[in-house]
Design an enzyme around this catalytic site. Structure first.
Site, PDB file in Angstrom:
ATOM      1  N   GLY A 153       0.838  -1.196   0.000  1.00  0.00           N
ATOM      2  CA  GLY A 153       0.000   0.000   0.000  1.00  0.00           C
ATOM      3  C   GLY A 153       0.869   1.240   0.000  1.00  0.00           C
ATOM      4  O   GLY A 153       0.720   2.118  -0.820  1.00  0.00           O
ATOM      5  N   ASN A 179      10.820  -8.253  15.721  1.00  0.00           N
ATOM      6  CA  ASN A 179      11.164  -9.439  14.937  1.00  0.00           C
ATOM      7  C   ASN A 179      12.260  -9.036  13.955  1.00  0.00           C
ATOM      8  O   ASN A 179      12.010  -8.332  12.984  1.00  0.00           O
ATOM      9  CB  ASN A 179       9.923  -9.941  14.190  1.00  0.00           C
ATOM     10  N   GLU A 238       8.692   3.255   7.734  1.00  0.00           N
ATOM     11  CA  GLU A 238       8.970   4.397   6.870  1.00  0.00           C
ATOM     12  C   GLU A 238      10.384   4.924   6.952  1.00  0.00           C
ATOM     13  O   GLU A 238      10.873   5.557   6.014  1.00  0.00           O
ATOM     14  CB  GLU A 238       7.941   5.499   7.164  1.00  0.00           C
TER      15      GLU A 238
END
Ligand code: FES
Ligand code: FES
Lengths: 677, 163
Positions: free
Chosen positions: A232, A563, A637
Site C-alpha cells: 500500500g 522481529n 517508513e
C-alpha cells in the site's frame, strides 16, 4: 497458564502466512469466488477540467448489465472526502477522474464496452503546472498529518546575515507514485442491508466507516475483508473510488461486483506524493554549529482536496537550531489529489535538509558525520546511529577514486521518523488447553503485523507462539487504527498487550478480555522519534551517466525490534524505495494533456533486482520503555527517509555534480561529467 | 476449449476468445496464484510456466494454449512439500506483501532451467558463473517487487539451486 522462558518477541519468527504466500493460497481482495460475479470497468476522464454533458452507450454491446454515470447513478450521502462522491456531478476536476462505470458479465465485455462509451464533454482550460512563483499559491493552516504550516523562532534573517558560512539552495522532488504491486481492488456484495467488501486497504475499520457513511449505513453493517494486502505504502490508507464504485455497481445490478484498477489508474485516483520545490537556507559557524535554518516548501494539491506534503516539518525535529523558520505554500491545480506515500513530509523534506547539510559540510571541509554529531547534543540515539553506522560501513576509509569509466564516491545522510501510536482495541479469548484467540482489525500489508502480534501475545500469555491463533484483516473484529504512519505495531501491540494482561489478571475468572488503548494513547510521550543514518557508495559512468549504488547501509534506532527478520526486510525495502526516489522515479507531466504521461510500470521506473547490489541494515535494538509496553518504534517508513539524500551526496562526492532536482537521471549528469579516458 | 493446468484438464465453456491466460486462470479456474500487477507485460506478477518456460500470462490469449502444459505456483511442489524455490523464499524471507511472489517463484523456476541449459543473459561474459549474484539479479529483473524483497530473493534462489 504455563510460562515459558523463551521470549517470542525479538526472535526471528518466520511470517505466519509465508506458506500461503509462496503457494498461491493467500487470498487478496479480488480473489474471493462469487456466484454471478459481475465486473466493473471505470471510464476515466480524458480531460483535466470541464463538464460531463452526456454519456452515450452502444445498446448493441453484449453482456453489459449497466452503464452508470451522474445522469443515472443513485444518489449517495455526501462524503468527507470529495473524491469519493463518484458519479454524483458533472464536474471534472482531474484527468483520470471516474466519469462512468460499466458493469458486465465478464472482464472482456466490461473493458470493451468501456472503450466504446462516448463521453460528451465541455472541456475547459486547465492549470496543471507547479511553479514556486505561481500566483495562486497560499499558506495553508495545517500540513500533513496535522502540523502547523509555519513556524518561526529566533531571528532567522539576522542570524543568516551574520553567519560566517551560509548555504542557499533549492531542491526539487517530482511527483512520486506509490504503485503497490497489487492495484487497488474491491469485490462488493450486498447481503440484505449489509455490505460485504473484499477490499485491498490499510485500514479495514476506517473503510467500513467511510463507505458505510456514503451508503447511509453504520460501520457495523459494512464487513470489510482484508486478509492479505499486496502493499500500500500509504495509497490504501483510506477508501478509494474503487470501493464506492463496486458497492454502487452491486446495488444497481444486484450482483457481486469486482473492480480491480488497471495499473494506469494507479497514477490518478489513488493518490501520489506531490512534487515539492524546497528552498533551504542554512547559516553556521566556522566549526559547523548551525545557527539558522529557513526551510520553505512549495507544493501542490488538487481542486477537490487540500493535502499538503509537509516537507519542511522535519526540519523542526532533527537539529536544535536557535533561529528556525519553516513554512509551506500550496497551489491548487487541475490535477489528481496527492495523498500519503511512505514517509509523507519526511522523505522529500530530508532530501532538502540532508543534502543542504552535505553542501555545508563540503563548504566547511568538515566530515558530514561529524557535522551532524556536533549538532545533535541531546540526541544520543541518533549520534549512536551516526557513529556506529559510520564504523560498520567503513566511512573513515572512504576514498573517492576512478575505476575505468566509473567515478566512485561516498555519501551519507541522517534519518528520522515520529514514533507514535493510535487508539485501537484488541480481544483475547481463552480457547482451553492454553490456546488463545487474539483478534484485532489490523491489516498486514507485508509488514509482518500478523507475526509480531502473535509474538507479543505469546509472551504476554506465557505460551509458545503455536498456541496463539491470530485473527486480523476484518472490520468485524475489534477496531484498529490504520496501518500507516509507522504506527501499526505500537498501536495494535499495545492493545494486544492490554487485553492479554487483563485476561491474566482475571486469573481464570473470565474467558475473554477486551482492551481499548484510547485513554493510554492520549497520554503517550510526544515528540519521540525513530532515527537512523544511511551510508552509500556509488559509481557513476562517465560514458553513460548511469549511477550504480554499489553499497547501501542503514543503521537505525527503532526502539525494541520485535522481529529482526521482518524488521530487516522493512528497513531494506524502505531504503530501496529511497534508491528509486534518488535515481529513477518521477511522474513526468504533460502540461498539454494535464497528466503524467509515464503512467505504467514500463515508463515509471521502480527499482528492479538488477538495481540492488550490496545492501544491509543494522539497528541499536534498545527498547524505549516509556513509549509503549513493547518499547518499540515504528520502522515501516524510516528506511526511505534519508537514503535518497545519502545517494545524492555520494553522487556529488564521486562527480562533483550536485543534483538538486530529483531523480538523478543520466541526462542531468552526463553533460557535467569529464569525458571518459 | 480446454486448458491443461498443473496436470489437470479443464474444459471451459463459453470462454470469451479475448480472455487472457491470466484471466482464464484467475477468473474461471480460480487459480489466483498468478497475479495481475499491470496486465501489460511490465511487472512479471502473472508469470507462469508454459511447457516449462516462463511467460507473462497477461500477454497470452488462453485460447492459443490448448495444447500446452501450464504450471502455476499452485502446481509447484510435491505432495504438500514446497518446491525448493518456494522453500528458499520461506527460509530467506524473500517477500513481504507476497503479491509479486508467485510470479517471482515461477520465474525463478523457469530461470534455473534456462541456466541449466546454459543460456546466457545480458550479464554473461565468457567463462562466467551463470548463477552469480549479478546473473541472478539480471535474469530476475523482469519481475518487479515494490516491497523490494530483492536482497532476500537472491540467496533464496541460490539455495534452491543448491549453491
Ligand atoms: S500482470 Fe502480466 S506482466 Fe504484469
Ligand atoms: S513482496 Fe510485495 S511486491 Fe514483492
Amino acid at each position: 497458564m504455563t510460562s515459558t522462558s523463551a521470549r517470542a518477541v525479538g526472535s526471528p519468527l518466520a511470517r505466519l502466512e509465508g506458506p500461503a504466500k509462496v503457494s498461491g493460497a493467500a487470498r487478496y481482495a479480488a480473489e474471493y469466488p462469487q456466484d454471478h460475479l459481475a465486473y466493473g470497468w471505470i471510464v476515466a476522464s480524458p480531460v483535466a477540467r470541464g463538464r460531463l454533458d452526456a454519456v452515450l452507450t452502444d445498446p448493441a454491446e453484449e453482456d453489459v448489465l449497466a452503464v452508470l454515470w451522474h445522469g443515472n447513478a443513485p444518489e449517495l450521502e455526501k462524503p468527507d472526502d470529495p473524491e469519493l462522491a463518484v458519479l454524483q456531478s458533472d464536474e471534472i476536476r482531474y484527468r483520470g477522474q471516474p466519469l462512468a462505470l460499466v458493469i458486465a458479465t465478464s472482464i472482456e465485455a466490461a473493458r470493451r464496452a468501456a472503450q466504446a462509451v462516448q463521453l460528451e464533454i465541455t472541456a475547459e482550460d486547465h492549470d496543471v503546472e507547479l511553479r514556486a512563483d505561481h500566483p495562486d499559491r497560499y499558506t495553508p493552516e495545517t500540513v500533513v498529518p496535522d502540523a502547523p504550516a509555519t513556524s518561526d523562532t529566533g531571528d532567522v534573517d539576522a542570524a543568516l546575515a551574520g553567519a560566517p558560512v551560509t548555504i542557499d539552495v533549492v531542491y526539487e522532488t517530482p511527483a512520486l507514485h506509490n504503485n503497490p504491486m497489487e492495484p487497488h481492488a474491491t469485490i462488493a456484495r450486498w447481503d440484505g442491508q449489509d455490505l460485504i467488501l473484499y477490499d485491498s486497504n490499510q485500514h479495514p475499520s476506517g473503510i467500513a466507516e467511510t463507505v458505510g457513511a456514503i451508503f447511509g449505513l453504520p460501520a457495523e453493517r459494512v464487513h470489510v475483508v482484508t486478509e492479505h494486502v499486496g502493499g500500500g505504502f500509504g495509497s490504501k490508507g483510506s477508501a478509494r473510488p474503487n470501493a464506492v464504485l463496486a458497492a454502487l455497481g452491486s446495488l444497481v445490478t444486484g450482483r457481486p461486483v469486482q473492480i480491480a484498477l488497471p495499473r494506469q489508474a494507479m497514477f490518478s485516483m489513488v493518490g501520489h506524493r506531490a512534487p515539492t520545490v524546497q528552498r533551504i537556507r542554512v547559516g553556521a559557524t566556522r566549526d559547523g554549529i548551525l545557527t539558522a535554518i529557513d526551510h520553505q516548501t512549495c507544493t501542490q494539491s488538487s481542486r477537490l482536496f487540500e493535502f499538503v506534503e509537509s516537507a519542511s516539518v522535519v526540519t523542526r525535529e532533527v537539529y536544535p537550531v536557535p533561529n528556525l523558520r519553516t513554512g509551506h505554500q500550496v497551489v491548487r491545480l487541475d490535477m489528481p489529489t496527492p495523498r500519503w506515500m511512505r514517509a509523507p513530509g519526511e522523505a522529500p523534506g530530508m532530501v532538502g535538509l540532508e543534502c543542504a547539510l552535505d553542501e555545508l559540510a563540503a563548504e566547511l571541509g568538515v566530515d558530514p558525520v561529524e557535522l551532524r554529531v556536533r549538532n545533535s547534543p541531546e540526541n544520543p540515539r541518533y549520534v549512536e546511529c551516526l557513529r556506529s553506522g559510520a564504523e560498520r560501513f567503513g566511512w573513515s576509509e572512504r576514498d573517492r577514486r576512478t575505476d575505468g569509466e566509473w567515478l566512485i564516491g561516498f555519501g551519507m545522510a541522517g534519518a528520522t521518523y515520529p514514533a507514535q501510536a493510535m487508539p485501537s482495541t484488541a480481544r483475547v479469548r481463552a480457547l482451553g488447553n492454553d490456546e488463545y484467540e487474539v483478534a484485532i482489525a489490523a491489516a498486514d500489508l507485508g509488514t509482518g503485523a500478523r507475526t509480531i502480534l502473535t509474538q507479543i501475545a505469546a509472551d504476554e500469555l506465557g505460551v509458545p507462539v503455536e498456541q496463539i491463533h491470530i485473527r486480523i484483516g476484518n472490520s468485524t473484529l475489534p477496531q484498529a487504527s490504520v496501518a500507516g504512519g509507522s504506527s501499526g505495531s505500537a498501536s495494535w501491540g499495545w492493545a494486544v498487550t492490554g487485553a492479554c494482561r487483563e485476561l491474566r489478571a482475571a486469573g481464570g475468572s473470565t474467558e475473554e478480555a477486551t482492551f481499548d488503548t484510547t485513554a493510554l494513547v492520549q497520554q503517550q510521550k510526544e515528540g519521540r522519534h525513530a532515527s537512523g543514518a544511511h551510508f552509500a557508495e556509488v559509481r557513476v559512468s562517465t560514458v553513460t551517466g548511469e549511477v550504480r549504488v554499489s553499497r547501501l547501509f542503514g543503521m537505525f534506532d527503532g526502539g525494541r525490534i520485535l522481529n529482526p527478520r521482518t524488521a530487516r526486510s522493512q528497513f531494506l525495502g524502505g531504503m530501496i524505495m529511497g534508491m528509486g526516489m534518488a535515481l529513477h522515479e518521477e511522474g513526468v507531466l504533460d502540461p498539454a494533456q494535464g497528466t503524467w504521461v509515464n503512467h505504467d510500470l514500463a515508463e515509471y521506473h521502480i527499482p528492479t533486482h538488477a538495481d540492488v547490489e550490496w545492501i544491509d541494515a543494522a539497528w541499536l535494538d534498545a527498547p524505549e520503555s516509556d513509549l509503549n509496553p513493547m518499547g518499540s518504534k515504528g520502522i515501516g517508513e524510516i528506511g526511505i527517509v534519508g537514503s535518497p539524500a545519502a545517494i545524492l551526496n555520494a553522487i556529488w562526492h564521486a562527480t562533483g555534480v550536485r543534483i538538486r532536482s530529483l531523480p538523478a537521471r543520466l541526462d542531468k549528469l552526463l553533460p557535467a561529467l569529464p569525458s571518459p579516458r | 476449449m480446454r486448458l491443461t493446468v498443473n496436470g489437470a484438464q479443464h474444459h471451459l465453456v463459453g470462454l470469451d476468445p479475448r480472455t487472457t491466460l491470466l484471466d482464464a486462470l484467475r477468473e474461471r479456474l480460480h487459480l489466483t496464484g498468478a497475479k495481475n500487477g499491470c496486465d501489460h507485460g511490465q511487472c512479471g506478477a502473472c508469470t507462469v510456466l508454459l511447457d516449462g518456460r516462463r511467460v507473462n500470462s497477461c500477454l497470452i490469449l488462453a485460447i492459443t494454449q490448448q495444447d500446452a502444459e501450464i504450471t502455476t505456483v499452485e502446481g509447484l511442489g510435491h505432495k504438500g512439500e514446497p518446491h525448493p524455490v518456494q522453500q528458499g523464499f520461506l527460509d530467506h524471507d524473500g517477500f513481504q506483501c507476497g503479491y509479486c511472489t508467485p510470479g517471482q517463484i515461477c520465474s525463478a523456476v523457469g530461470m534455473l532451467d534456462e541456466v541449466g541449459k546454459g543460456w546466457p543473459s545480458a550479464a554473461t561474459s565468457d567463462g562466467d558463473d551463470l548463477l552469480s549474484d549479478a546473473e541472478i539479479r539480471e535474469r530476475m529483473s523482469g519481475n518487479l517487487c515494490r516491497c523490494a524483497a530483492y536482497p532476500n530473493m537472491v540467496p533464496a534462489i541460490r539455495q534452491a539451486a543448491g549453491r
